[in-house]
Design a protein around this motif. Sequence first.
Motif, PDB file in Angstrom:
ATOM      1  N   GLY A  27     -17.540 -67.070   3.728  1.00 49.83           N
ATOM      2  CA  GLY A  27     -19.012 -66.723   4.299  1.00 49.83           C
ATOM      3  C   GLY A  27     -19.886 -68.011   3.627  1.00 49.83           C
ATOM      4  O   GLY A  27     -19.628 -68.704   2.917  1.00 49.83           O
ATOM      5  N   ASP A  28     -20.926 -68.154   4.401  1.00 49.80           N
ATOM      6  CA  ASP A  28     -22.034 -69.393   3.965  1.00 49.80           C
ATOM      7  C   ASP A  28     -22.921 -68.581   3.262  1.00 49.80           C
ATOM      8  O   ASP A  28     -23.970 -68.586   3.331  1.00 49.80           O
ATOM      9  CB  ASP A  28     -22.434 -69.568   5.412  1.00 49.80           C
ATOM     10  CG  ASP A  28     -23.533 -70.966   5.111  1.00 49.80           C
ATOM     11  OD1 ASP A  28     -23.267 -71.534   3.930  1.00 49.80           O
ATOM     12  OD2 ASP A  28     -24.258 -71.042   5.868  1.00 49.80           O
ATOM     13  N   GLY A  71     -15.677 -62.960  13.051  1.00 47.88           N
ATOM     14  CA  GLY A  71     -16.108 -64.302  12.360  1.00 47.88           C
ATOM     15  C   GLY A  71     -15.114 -65.565  12.451  1.00 47.88           C
ATOM     16  O   GLY A  71     -14.156 -65.252  12.191  1.00 47.88           O
ATOM     17  N   THR A  98     -19.546 -67.356  11.690  1.00 50.26           N
ATOM     18  CA  THR A  98     -19.891 -66.867  10.310  1.00 50.26           C
ATOM     19  C   THR A  98     -18.130 -66.536   9.903  1.00 50.26           C
ATOM     20  O   THR A  98     -17.189 -67.052  10.299  1.00 50.26           O
ATOM     21  CB  THR A  98     -20.327 -65.472  10.386  1.00 50.26           C
ATOM     22  OG1 THR A  98     -19.419 -64.344  11.219  1.00 50.26           O
ATOM     23  CG2 THR A  98     -21.607 -65.137  11.234  1.00 50.26           C
ATOM     24  N   PRO A 102     -20.780 -61.206   8.567  1.00 45.22           N
ATOM     25  CA  PRO A 102     -21.783 -61.875   9.636  1.00 45.22           C
ATOM     26  C   PRO A 102     -23.134 -61.306   9.175  1.00 45.22           C
ATOM     27  O   PRO A 102     -24.320 -62.188   9.300  1.00 45.22           O
ATOM     28  CB  PRO A 102     -21.466 -61.642  11.048  1.00 45.22           C
ATOM     29  CG  PRO A 102     -20.426 -60.636  10.859  1.00 45.22           C
ATOM     30  CD  PRO A 102     -19.839 -60.267   9.563  1.00 45.22           C
ATOM     31  N   GLU A 105     -24.787 -63.100   5.906  1.00 46.72           N
ATOM     32  CA  GLU A 105     -24.923 -64.300   5.871  1.00 46.72           C
ATOM     33  C   GLU A 105     -25.993 -64.963   6.572  1.00 46.72           C
ATOM     34  O   GLU A 105     -26.832 -64.163   7.221  1.00 46.72           O
ATOM     35  CB  GLU A 105     -23.820 -64.937   6.641  1.00 46.72           C
ATOM     36  CG  GLU A 105     -22.620 -64.701   6.004  1.00 46.72           C
ATOM     37  CD  GLU A 105     -21.016 -65.107   6.629  1.00 46.72           C
ATOM     38  OE1 GLU A 105     -21.190 -66.400   7.209  1.00 46.72           O
ATOM     39  OE2 GLU A 105     -19.873 -64.560   6.683  1.00 46.72           O
ATOM     40  N   HIS A 107     -26.766 -66.569   9.097  1.00 48.48           N
ATOM     41  CA  HIS A 107     -27.166 -66.574  10.645  1.00 48.48           C
ATOM     42  C   HIS A 107     -27.471 -64.873  11.125  1.00 48.48           C
ATOM     43  O   HIS A 107     -27.216 -64.546  12.027  1.00 48.48           O
ATOM     44  CB  HIS A 107     -25.950 -66.870  11.334  1.00 48.48           C
ATOM     45  CG  HIS A 107     -25.291 -68.137  10.883  1.00 48.48           C
ATOM     46  ND1 HIS A 107     -24.490 -67.972   9.555  1.00 48.48           N
ATOM     47  CD2 HIS A 107     -25.462 -69.447  11.028  1.00 48.48           C
ATOM     48  CE1 HIS A 107     -24.063 -69.411   9.364  1.00 48.48           C
ATOM     49  NE2 HIS A 107     -24.589 -70.123  10.455  1.00 48.48           N
TER      50      HIS A 107
END
Length: 131
Positions: A27-28, A71, A98, A102, A105, A107
Amino acid sequence: IAWYLYEMYLGKPFIPRVEDIQRILAGDFDKENLERFHSRLVPESGYAALQMLRGDLEIVPTSCPTLVMAGEHDYFLPTSVQKSLAKFHCAEYMEVDTGHLPLLEPHVEKVGRLLLDWVSRKFQEQEHPAD
């Protein structure tokens, strides 16, 4: 996952390490959110994780409107698996930019709008079924 095979084999509970979460979930996450997420984890059942890896779980198809949101950067559950899951459940399938989580994260607003749009559409279809 290899780090946890021993615990899985013995059926011992475990909590993944922070660096493994980042690698597996892809993940971000910034460091603060990743550590906050890690602090909320509870021990995973080693036995259940082993069953999942072996494919020993009995999965029953759903009977309600279902969406599988995949994702694109999810290395824990690849999109090919999620597409199969959607097909098994006769579910709609959607990919988002993602990792595995999600809704945790950056977004999240975009993902939330996509989910709300899907739910709204399902309610409209229930109230006004096609003839």
